[in-house]
Design an enzyme around this catalytic site. Structure first.
Site, PDB file in Angstrom:
ATOM      1  N   ASP A 160     -38.564  50.541  86.815  1.00 14.39           N
ATOM      2  CA  ASP A 160     -37.490  51.530  86.931  1.00 14.39           C
ATOM      3  C   ASP A 160     -37.929  52.972  87.205  1.00 14.39           C
ATOM      4  O   ASP A 160     -37.415  53.613  88.097  1.00 14.39           O
ATOM      5  CB  ASP A 160     -36.630  51.511  85.655  1.00 14.39           C
ATOM      6  CG  ASP A 160     -36.020  50.147  85.382  1.00 14.39           C
ATOM      7  OD1 ASP A 160     -36.425  49.158  86.023  1.00 14.39           O
ATOM      8  OD2 ASP A 160     -35.136  50.066  84.512  1.00 14.39           O
ATOM      9  N   GLU A 387     -41.651  44.984  74.270  1.00 13.93           N
ATOM     10  CA  GLU A 387     -41.224  45.105  75.668  1.00 13.93           C
ATOM     11  C   GLU A 387     -42.397  45.569  76.534  1.00 13.93           C
ATOM     12  O   GLU A 387     -42.648  45.036  77.607  1.00 13.93           O
ATOM     13  CB  GLU A 387     -40.060  46.106  75.757  1.00 13.93           C
ATOM     14  CG  GLU A 387     -39.451  46.214  77.154  1.00 13.93           C
ATOM     15  CD  GLU A 387     -38.264  47.164  77.211  1.00 13.93           C
ATOM     16  OE1 GLU A 387     -37.976  47.847  76.206  1.00 13.93           O
ATOM     17  OE2 GLU A 387     -37.614  47.223  78.274  1.00 13.93           O
TER      18      GLU A 387
HETATM   19  C1  GLC Z   1     -35.812  47.239  82.297  1.00 17.28           C
HETATM   20  C2  GLC Z   1     -36.999  46.857  83.171  1.00 17.28           C
HETATM   21  C3  GLC Z   1     -36.600  45.749  84.113  1.00 17.28           C
HETATM   22  C4  GLC Z   1     -36.057  44.573  83.322  1.00 17.28           C
HETATM   23  C5  GLC Z   1     -34.932  45.010  82.355  1.00 17.28           C
HETATM   24  C6  GLC Z   1     -34.550  43.917  81.373  1.00 17.28           C
HETATM   25  O1  GLC Z   1     -34.772  47.766  83.059  1.00 17.28           O
HETATM   26  O2  GLC Z   1     -37.483  47.963  83.860  1.00 17.28           O
HETATM   27  O3  GLC Z   1     -37.694  45.347  84.902  1.00 17.28           O
HETATM   28  O4  GLC Z   1     -35.586  43.585  84.170  1.00 17.28           O
HETATM   29  O5  GLC Z   1     -35.358  46.118  81.596  1.00 17.28           O
HETATM   30  O6  GLC Z   1     -35.654  43.493  80.637  1.00 17.28           O
END
Ligand code: GLC
Length: 415
Positions: A160, A387
């Site tokens: 992101d 995460e």
């Molecule tokens: C965040 C990450 C993305 C992922 C999402 C859900 O937005 O950057 O890659 O898919 O979280 O885990």
């Protein structure tokens, strides 16, 4: 220890299972995410292959008529996430977002079916659906036929707030958007998340595309943000190749040929994104025609596709050269923009480690692959199923009990 890790990982996948899809983690991400689900299926296959296939089937049940597979499916009402269905305004029967994510489904499907051939008949319809998605990338995200697809929103990359987007993002305005309240910073430390300015730009793009009523064939040219991400394209190429193999084995020759042709066109074009100076691939800003001077994990992830072996060896050396205690930092340490704790600007993500290790192994870089796998498991043992992680200290960051992290652990343990 291995058994304990395995059962802890399975437990997390079960806690986050909502029946026909799995949430990335409760609270922070309460819906179905596209590439999360495909990679999650790889974890689920270790204890329930049929359930793993359901994860991918559910995702494709929400494919748009044009072929796009959205990045979020809002299966249930939950005000704890922003931007929710009203902001997207996509008018789908079950609300979805209007952008996509790295197309890892073809790869995941093949890996799943290799070990679960009894599911092949059930999976047959997915061959055509995944191909339609691949075709959509080439038709709408590569209007000039370069061979490579552009992303039109940073969220499509899955990385992101990568440093990669800083320069092209300057073209995206921050003014004129409706007032909003972020939710992510209520679930995780704001210092580890994207900044407000970045968020304003994310939302500006969403509002721009919504203004065009999500006609996906119009969005690429209308977007002030068009970036060719080598990692994203490597995933597309690998998925095309894997789906082609699967389609051949399942007697779908035409689908196999189509996917293989797309992959070969992409592979040939990818070469232009190589940077000798950085020893890795870089993003291309399609609007200026310039490579973006930002050595991120997107350019390392390119080994997931069958790039030339000498380049795979250079990528392995570049990762070693990071010199971090834990691999693979999402941005090269010591370079502009690196931040060990902020989301995709430095932290380690296990899904990226997994795909890089897989690619390196295929390229014969087995020691380098083993170091990444070992580093990933060290992080889990020391800090749990987070995460993302600080590459210098190993500190757990972002959300906890994270689904795709747990799924990757099951893959690493069985490698
Ligand atoms: C965040 C990450 C993305 C992922 C999402 C859900 O937005 O950057 O890659 O898919 O979280 O885990």
């Amino acid at each position: 220890m291995t058994d304990l890790l395995q059962s802890a990982a399975i437990e997390i996948l079960k806690i986050n299972d909502r029946g026909s899809y799995t949430v990335p983690t409760k609270g922070l991400y309460p819906f179905q995410w596209n590439w999360d689900s495909c990679l999650t299926a790889l974890g689920q296959r270790h204890f329930d292959s049929a359930r793993a296939l359901t994860e991918i089937e559910t995702l494709f049940a929400h494919q748009w008529p044009c072929g796009m597979v959205p990045h979020i499916i809002f299966h249930a009402q939950d005000d704890g996430y922003f931007p929710g269905p009203d902001v997207w305004g996509c008018k789908r029967p079950v609300p979805t977002s209007g952008i996509t994510q790295p197309p890892v489904a073809g790869f995941a499907l093949r890996r799943l079916l290799d070990k679960a051939p009894e599911l092949r008949d059930r999976a047959q319809p997915l061959l055509g659906k995944v191909t339609t998605w691949h075709r959509w990338f080439h038709a709408t995200r590569d209007p000039q036929g370069s061979g490579l697809a552009a992303i039109i929103h940073p969220w499509e990359s899955g990385r992101d707030n990568s440093v990669d987007w800083d320069i092209p993002f300057e073209r995206v305005p921050t003014t004129g958007i409706a007032p909003y309240t972020r939710r992510d910073t209520q679930h995780a430390d704001p210092a580890h998340r994207p900044t407000k300015e970045q968020y304003d730009r994310y939302i500006w793009l969403v509002e721009c595309f919504r203004g065009l009523e999500w006609q996906t064939d119009k969005l690429h040219d209308a977007s002030p943000f068009q970036v060719v991400d080598p990692g994203f394209n490597a995933i597309l190429i690998r998925s095309c190749l894997d789906l082609a193999d699967l389609a051949d084995e399942m007697g779908e020759t035409a689908l196999a040929q189509e996917n293989r042709a797309l992959a070969h066109k992409g592979l040939a074009a990818l070469s232009a994104l190589w940077s000798e100076r950085h020893g890795q691939y870089l993003c291309l800003d399609r609007i200026t025609g310039q490579l973006i001077d930002s050595p991120s994990s997107g350019g390392l992830l390119t080994v997931f596709a069958p790039i030339p072996p000498d380049r795979a060896a250079r990528v392995a050396a570049t990762i070693d050269g990071h010199g971090t205690r834990f691999h693979v930092a999402s941005h090269a340490p010591g370079t502009k923009g690196f931040d060990a704790k902020r989301y995709w600007r430095g932290p380690v993500w296990l899904v990226v480690n997994y795909m890089i290790a897989d690619g390196l192994r295929n390229a014969g870089q087995t020691d380098a692959a083993a170091r990444i796998t070992g580093s990933s498991l060290d992080l889990i043992r020391g800090s749990g199923f987070a995460e993302y992680y600080d590459p210098l200290t190993g500190e757990a960051l972002g959300g906890g009990q994270f689904t795709w992290t747990a799924a990757m652990v099951l893959e690493f343990l069985s490698a």
